[in-house]
Design an enzyme around this catalytic site. Structure first.
Site, mmCIF file in Angstrom:
data_model
loop_
_atom_site.group_PDB
_atom_site.id
_atom_site.type_symbol
_atom_site.label_atom_id
_atom_site.label_comp_id
_atom_site.label_asym_id
_atom_site.label_seq_id
_atom_site.Cartn_x
_atom_site.Cartn_y
_atom_site.Cartn_z
ATOM 1 N N GLY A 20 7.500 54.166 75.319
ATOM 2 C CA GLY A 20 7.193 52.582 75.425
ATOM 3 C C GLY A 20 6.165 52.651 76.583
ATOM 4 N N CYS A 21 6.373 51.650 77.324
ATOM 5 C CA CYS A 21 5.129 51.447 78.498
ATOM 6 C C CYS A 21 5.481 52.651 79.630
ATOM 7 C CB CYS A 21 5.692 50.040 79.247
ATOM 8 S SG CYS A 21 4.557 49.888 80.441
ATOM 9 N N PHE A 22 4.314 53.103 79.808
ATOM 10 C CA PHE A 22 4.393 54.270 80.728
ATOM 11 C C PHE A 22 4.754 54.021 82.185
ATOM 12 C CE2 PHE A 22 -0.520 53.937 80.359
ATOM 13 C CZ PHE A 22 -0.753 52.930 81.078
ATOM 14 N N TRP A 23 4.597 52.332 82.523
ATOM 15 C CA TRP A 23 5.171 52.055 83.712
ATOM 16 C C TRP A 23 6.783 52.318 83.973
ATOM 17 C CZ3 TRP A 23 2.987 46.367 83.526
ATOM 18 C CH2 TRP A 23 1.621 46.439 83.612
ATOM 19 N N CYS A 24 7.355 52.310 82.737
ATOM 20 C CA CYS A 24 9.101 52.361 82.934
ATOM 21 C C CYS A 24 9.107 53.684 83.385
ATOM 22 C CB CYS A 24 9.597 51.734 81.597
ATOM 23 S SG CYS A 24 9.367 50.121 81.125
#
Length: 190
Positions: A20-24
């Site tokens: 998923g989103c790399f920020w997570c």
């Protein structure tokens, strides 16, 4: 090569994960003991030097990833994978929550035969345990060229904890990790 030597002569290893989103993923892995660095980036596509805008089209083949350097004497690759499979849904093909597209696929890019072996074992254990109602679709592939994401993506949650996506999506994943893996949290984050 999988091994990296840090300034204190510790043999570091590398793990590259997309879920998923790399920020997570970045927000979680930054808080773990034995992690030396976490870099958000792109891997697995055909276009050299992709940009965030290009990977968001879904046409480059890249996944959003985190590239992690860790001390295997403090935390194992298996531990990193166990965390990985708790903080994202490995049964959804090309999406996590509201994030849709091949750039959000679940993928483990391995840096050695041993990492590939461990990744396959962990996935098989998940399948055998029937933890998930649906099959695990996580791809396991040898690590390709890894491209760091733009500077504004690095340390994103730390810099923007109250931004809408961070508050609604990243913070709950971080809380889930912190509740389940208390013993792995680095002292500065306790």
């Amino acid at each position: 090569m999988n091994e990296i030597t840090d300034k204190n002569s510790t043999k570091l290893e590398r793990a590259t994960l997309g879920g998923g989103c790399f920020w997570c993923l970045e927000a979680v892995y930054q808080q773990i003991q034995g992690i030396q660095s976490v870099v958000s980036g792109y891997a697995g596509g055909a276009q050299p030097n992709p940009s965030y805008e290009s990977i968001c089209t879904g046409t480059t083949g890249h996944a959003e990833i985190v590239d992690i350097q860790f001390d295997p004497q403090v935390i194992s690759f298996r531990d990193l994978l166990e965390i990985f499979f708790v903080i994202h849904d490995p049964t959804t093909l090309n999406y996590q929550g509201n994030d849709h597209g091949t750039q959000y696929r679940s993928v483990i890019f391995t840096h050695s035969d041993e990492q590939a072996k461990i990744a396959h074992e962990v996935v098989q254990e998940l399948e055998d345990s029937k933890i998930y109602a649906n099959p695990v679709v996580t791809q396991i592939e040898p690590a390709p060229t890894i491209y760091p994401a733009e500077d504004y993506h690095q340390n994103y949650f730390q810099q923007h904890p109250y931004q809408g996506y961070c508050a609604a999506v990243v913070a709950p994943k971080l809380a889930k990790f912190r509740a389940k893996f208390k013993s792995l949290i680095a002292p500065q984050y306790v």
